[in-house]
Design an enzyme around this catalytic site. Structure first.
Site, PDB file in Angstrom:
ATOM      1  N   LYS A  22       0.842  -1.216   0.000  1.00 27.99           N
ATOM      2  CA  LYS A  22       0.000   0.000   0.000  1.00 27.99           C
ATOM      3  C   LYS A  22       0.864   1.247   0.000  1.00 27.99           C
ATOM      4  CE  LYS A  22      -1.718   1.547   4.218  1.00 27.99           C
ATOM      5  NZ  LYS A  22      -1.469   2.960   4.506  1.00 27.99           N
ATOM      6  N   ASN A  23       1.855   1.274   0.891  1.00 25.10           N
ATOM      7  CA  ASN A  23       2.612   2.507   1.090  1.00 25.10           C
ATOM      8  C   ASN A  23       3.658   2.766   0.011  1.00 25.10           C
ATOM      9  OD1 ASN A  23       1.091   3.262   3.228  1.00 25.10           O
ATOM     10  ND2 ASN A  23       2.488   2.477   4.799  1.00 25.10           N
ATOM     11  N   ARG A  92      -3.932  10.195   5.682  1.00 19.89           N
ATOM     12  CA  ARG A  92      -2.671  10.892   5.822  1.00 19.89           C
ATOM     13  C   ARG A  92      -1.825  10.805   4.545  1.00 19.89           C
ATOM     14  NH1 ARG A  92       0.700  14.113   9.141  1.00 19.89           N
ATOM     15  NH2 ARG A  92       2.797  13.583   8.530  1.00 19.89           N
ATOM     16  N   ARG A 121       0.799  13.826  14.438  1.00 21.66           N
ATOM     17  CA  ARG A 121       1.056  13.784  13.007  1.00 21.66           C
ATOM     18  C   ARG A 121       1.111  15.162  12.316  1.00 21.66           C
ATOM     19  NH1 ARG A 121      -1.289   8.479  10.309  1.00 21.66           N
ATOM     20  NH2 ARG A 121       0.799   8.497   9.428  1.00 21.66           N
ATOM     21  N   PRO A 122       2.066  15.985  12.761  1.00 21.67           N
ATOM     22  CA  PRO A 122       2.233  17.293  12.110  1.00 21.67           C
ATOM     23  C   PRO A 122       2.818  17.138  10.705  1.00 21.67           C
ATOM     24  CG  PRO A 122       3.990  16.924  13.691  1.00 21.67           C
ATOM     25  CD  PRO A 122       3.068  15.730  13.792  1.00 21.67           C
ATOM     26  N   ILE A 123       2.827  18.223   9.915  1.00 19.96           N
ATOM     27  CA  ILE A 123       3.462  18.154   8.587  1.00 19.96           C
ATOM     28  C   ILE A 123       4.561  19.210   8.451  1.00 19.96           C
ATOM     29  CG2 ILE A 123       1.463  17.087   7.429  1.00 19.96           C
ATOM     30  CD1 ILE A 123       0.941  19.852   6.121  1.00 19.96           C
ATOM     31  N   ASP A 124       5.095  19.659   9.600  1.00 15.49           N
ATOM     32  CA  ASP A 124       6.102  20.734   9.574  1.00 15.49           C
ATOM     33  C   ASP A 124       7.349  20.355   8.773  1.00 15.49           C
ATOM     34  OD1 ASP A 124       6.388  18.916  11.933  1.00 15.49           O
ATOM     35  OD2 ASP A 124       8.289  19.988  12.120  1.00 15.49           O
ATOM     36  N   ASP A 304       4.607  -0.052  12.207  1.00 11.51           N
ATOM     37  CA  ASP A 304       3.373  -0.653  11.695  1.00 11.51           C
ATOM     38  C   ASP A 304       3.243  -2.122  12.100  1.00 11.51           C
ATOM     39  OD1 ASP A 304       2.768   1.761  10.569  1.00 11.51           O
ATOM     40  OD2 ASP A 304       3.347   1.208   8.524  1.00 11.51           O
ATOM     41  N   ILE A 326       8.127   5.871  17.367  1.00 13.30           N
ATOM     42  CA  ILE A 326       7.821   6.677  16.175  1.00 13.30           C
ATOM     43  C   ILE A 326       6.570   7.540  16.382  1.00 13.30           C
ATOM     44  CG2 ILE A 326       7.382   6.631  13.663  1.00 13.30           C
ATOM     45  CD1 ILE A 326      10.134   5.504  14.391  1.00 13.30           C
ATOM     46  N   ARG A 397      -8.959  -0.354   4.634  1.00 17.94           N
ATOM     47  CA  ARG A 397      -8.091   0.693   4.091  1.00 17.94           C
ATOM     48  C   ARG A 397      -6.743   0.117   3.652  1.00 17.94           C
ATOM     49  NH1 ARG A 397      -6.899   5.206   8.052  1.00 17.94           N
ATOM     50  NH2 ARG A 397      -5.380   5.470   6.404  1.00 17.94           N
TER      51      ARG A 397
HETATM   52  C1  EPZ Z   1       4.514   6.614   6.844  1.00 17.88           C
HETATM   53  O1  EPZ Z   1       3.808   7.662   7.500  1.00 17.88           O
HETATM   54  C2  EPZ Z   1       3.507   5.509   6.637  1.00 17.88           C
HETATM   55  N1  EPZ Z   1       2.396   6.021   5.845  1.00 17.88           N
HETATM   56  C3  EPZ Z   1       3.004   5.000   7.979  1.00 17.88           C
HETATM   57  O2  EPZ Z   1       2.143   3.894   7.759  1.00 17.88           O
HETATM   58  C4  EPZ Z   1       4.210   4.525   8.809  1.00 17.88           C
HETATM   59  O3  EPZ Z   1       3.764   4.144  10.084  1.00 17.88           O
HETATM   60  C5  EPZ Z   1       5.216   5.667   8.936  1.00 17.88           C
HETATM   61  O4  EPZ Z   1       5.602   6.153   7.629  1.00 17.88           O
HETATM   62  C6  EPZ Z   1       6.492   5.258   9.662  1.00 17.88           C
HETATM   63  O5  EPZ Z   1       7.093   4.184   8.992  1.00 17.88           O
HETATM   64  C7  EPZ Z   1       2.507   6.141   4.537  1.00 17.88           C
HETATM   65  O6  EPZ Z   1       3.530   5.836   3.935  1.00 17.88           O
HETATM   66  C8  EPZ Z   1       1.319   6.640   3.810  1.00 17.88           C
HETATM   67  P1  EPZ Z   1       6.645   9.816   9.106  1.00 17.88           P
HETATM   68  P2  EPZ Z   1       4.406   9.128   7.590  1.00 17.88           P
HETATM   69  O7  EPZ Z   1       6.533  11.141   8.481  1.00 17.88           O
HETATM   70  O8  EPZ Z   1       5.282   9.384   6.442  1.00 17.88           O
HETATM   71  C9  EPZ Z   1       6.900  12.856  12.774  1.00 17.88           C
HETATM   72  C10 EPZ Z   1       0.115   2.700   7.912  1.00 17.88           C
HETATM   73  O9  EPZ Z   1      -0.564   2.155   8.800  1.00 17.88           O
HETATM   74  N2  EPZ Z   1       6.676  13.912  11.794  1.00 17.88           N
HETATM   75  O10 EPZ Z   1       7.786   8.924   8.731  1.00 17.88           O
HETATM   76  O11 EPZ Z   1       3.267  10.033   7.848  1.00 17.88           O
HETATM   77  C11 EPZ Z   1       5.678  11.956  12.917  1.00 17.88           C
HETATM   78  O12 EPZ Z   1       4.708  12.534  13.777  1.00 17.88           O
HETATM   79  C12 EPZ Z   1       0.755   4.051   8.153  1.00 17.88           C
HETATM   80  O13 EPZ Z   1       0.273   2.207   6.778  1.00 17.88           O
HETATM   81  C13 EPZ Z   1       6.756  15.232  12.204  1.00 17.88           C
HETATM   82  O14 EPZ Z   1       6.999  15.533  13.384  1.00 17.88           O
HETATM   83  O15 EPZ Z   1       5.282   9.011   8.883  1.00 17.88           O
HETATM   84  C14 EPZ Z   1       6.296  10.699  13.457  1.00 17.88           C
HETATM   85  O16 EPZ Z   1       6.526  10.834  14.823  1.00 17.88           O
HETATM   86  C15 EPZ Z   1       0.522   4.541   9.537  1.00 17.88           C
HETATM   87  N3  EPZ Z   1       6.560  16.211  11.263  1.00 17.88           N
HETATM   88  C16 EPZ Z   1       7.644  10.639  12.730  1.00 17.88           C
HETATM   89  O17 EPZ Z   1       7.910  11.988  12.306  1.00 17.88           O
HETATM   90  C17 EPZ Z   1       6.301  15.912   9.956  1.00 17.88           C
HETATM   91  O18 EPZ Z   1       6.156  16.831   9.154  1.00 17.88           O
HETATM   92  C18 EPZ Z   1       7.708   9.746  11.512  1.00 17.88           C
HETATM   93  O19 EPZ Z   1       6.586   9.993  10.685  1.00 17.88           O
HETATM   94  C19 EPZ Z   1       6.235  14.563   9.552  1.00 17.88           C
HETATM   95  C20 EPZ Z   1       6.434  13.580  10.498  1.00 17.88           C
END
Ligand code: EPZ
Length: 418
Positions: A22-23, A92, A121-124, A304, A326, A397
């Site tokens: 999926k991802n 997301r 889950r911020p996007i900063d 995951d 994480i 999903r």
């Molecule tokens: C991806 O999410 C996956 N989703 C997630 O899978 C997976 O759990 C995650 O990576 C970690 O491996 C997709 O690929 C669609 P991150 P992502 O940005 O990219 C923090 C599933 O069930 N962060 O690597 O959103 C965040 O809060 C899903 O399939 C910020 O602080 O995760 C987390 O603590 C769930 N600011 C860490 O970084 C940001 O702008 C890692 O998140 C972005 C992230």
């Protein structure tokens, strides 16, 4: 709304096939926005999150058709119109449209993306990286307007490893002028697969799979045919089904190299495995021992797979500890497992002690999020009596037809639509 009803304690047998990730597939569909002409993607699971990204693009003029697990995508006539906010909010993962939209149209407006409630889950990190590439960003009422008039190449250094931020920058920079170097990049196999997809379409990306990725911009990408890598999280989920039911189950069409950390834990707690080049078979899972686990970015133990592993530890003898590093709120599933008889103590929102083995009994439980929901299905397979799992759509999903696939290997599971 639909729910699953599961009668537990059946032994599983035979072979279950893992589908495409999926991802990874979701990002490749987004990346098709960068390509004029026909993209053929093979091994694409038929799941709700993939359908959502297809719906977003189709609504804006892309032509996408599915034949079993093969998708044909043509975004030539994609309109310069923002993605539908109500669809973006559904998951997301829709954040990965931003990079390709900026590269193709130079702007995008979108709401804060939705998805599983497993942390703030911020996007900063995404926003800072887009700014570093020259973007101007306006934010109001949880909506973002990003404009990228002049692309600035250079170095993007992430303060924290982020899978989708790495992917967004890969996609935004591969058709821009200049060389972009991403440091502290994510090394997850899905990121590597996306880079391979882009390279096969003509991009010049090197270093994927390491923490420094270099992208040398090219003028344009060309049509291609690509096969999505197997879903390592689905593989780990099905392996967990075999472990908690102590079944001789073969999980086929997967890549064991992508599951090294997970398999290491299984071995340490005495699960006997047979590992081939593209399959993993559970041989024996009777005398499970305890262990302390900690999630980490790849190649560490995947967040995951933390919930499936937590379930396994409820069936292991002794005290085990889980440290989720994480996401800050990803242990909620333990409260649902508690209703089935699992014993644990929450130390804080990201750490727990699990006391095992505990006998699981059927109960009525609620799916908290995607991976936790799949874990509850597995718990029900191991429990005495009937379990009803509410919120089957959340599991849809990320897992294609999970009930049918588990039924084929001996599970007693049915879906009830209300
Ligand atoms: C991806 O999410 C996956 N989703 C997630 O899978 C997976 O759990 C995650 O990576 C970690 O491996 C997709 O690929 C669609 P991150 P992502 O940005 O990219 C923090 C599933 O069930 N962060 O690597 O959103 C965040 O809060 C899903 O399939 C910020 O602080 O995760 C987390 O603590 C769930 N600011 C860490 O970084 C940001 O702008 C890692 O998140 C972005 C992230």
């Amino acid at each position: 709304m639909s729910k699953f009803e599961i009668l537990g304690k059946n032994k599983l047998y035979g072979e279950i096939q893992v589908l495409g990730a999926k991802n990874a597939a979701m990002k490749m569909i987004s990346a098709s926005v960068l390509i004029q002409g026909k993209v053929t993607l093979e091994n694409v699971p038929d799941i709700l999150d993939i359908q959502t990204i297809i719906d977003i693009l189709t609504e804006n003029g892309a032509k996408i058709s599915r034949k079993e697990h093969s998708l044909e995508i043509d975004t030539t006539n994609l309109k310069e119109r923002d993605p539908n906010p109500s669809l973006v909010k559904k998951m997301r993962g829709s954040i990965v449209l931003v990079g390709p939209y900026l590269a193709r149209f130079g702007k995008i407006s979108f709401p804060h993306p939705g998805g599983c409630v497993i942390g703030s889950r911020p996007i900063d990190i995404h926003l800072k990286a887009f700014r570093d590439l020259g973007a101007e960003i306006e934010e109001s009422d949880n909506f973002y307007l990003i404009k990228l008039n002049k692309f600035v190449s250079g170095e993007i250094d992430f303060r924290k490893v982020s899978v989708t931020a790495t992917e967004n920058i890969l996609m935004a920079s591969c058709v821009a002028l200049g060389t972009t170097v991403i440091t502290n990049a994510a090394r997850e196999p899905e990121v590597v697969d996306l880079a391979h997809f882009l390279n096969q379409a003509g991009a010049k990306i090197s270093g994927m799979g390491t923490s420094t990725i270099t992208v040398t911009g090219v003028k344009k990408l060309h049509p291609l045919k690509y096969t999505v890598l197997p879903d390592r999280i689905e593989a780990g989920t099905f392996l967990t089904a075999g472990v908690v039911t102590d079944s001789c189950l073969k999980v086929a069409s997967c890549n064991p190299d992508h599951l090294t950390a997970f398999l290491d834990v299984l071995k340490k707690i005495n699960v006997e495995l047979e590992i081939g080049s593209n399959y993993i078979k559970i041989l024996d899972a009777k005398n499970l021992g305890s262990i302390d686990i900690k999630t980490a970015v790849y190649p560490g133990l995947a967040t995951d797979l933390q919930a499936p592993m937590g379930l396994i530890l409820t069936q292991s003898s002794g005290t085990s500890r889980i440290f989720e590093t994480i996401f800050e709120n990803r242990l909620g599933y333990l409260h649902e497992l508690e209703k089935m008889g699992a014993k644990f103590k929450l130390i804080d929102p990201s750490q727990a002690e699990i006391y095992g083995p505990s006998k699981l009994n059927g109960a009525v439980i609620q799916t908290p999020d995607l991976r936790a929901g799949a874990t509850l299905v597995l718990a029900a397979l191991a429990a005495e009596g009937k379990t009803t799992i509410l919120g089957a759509e959340i599991i849809d999903r990320g897992y294609e037809n999970i009930e049918e696939r588990l039924r084929l290997v001996g599970a007693n599971i049915k879906r009830i639509n209300r």
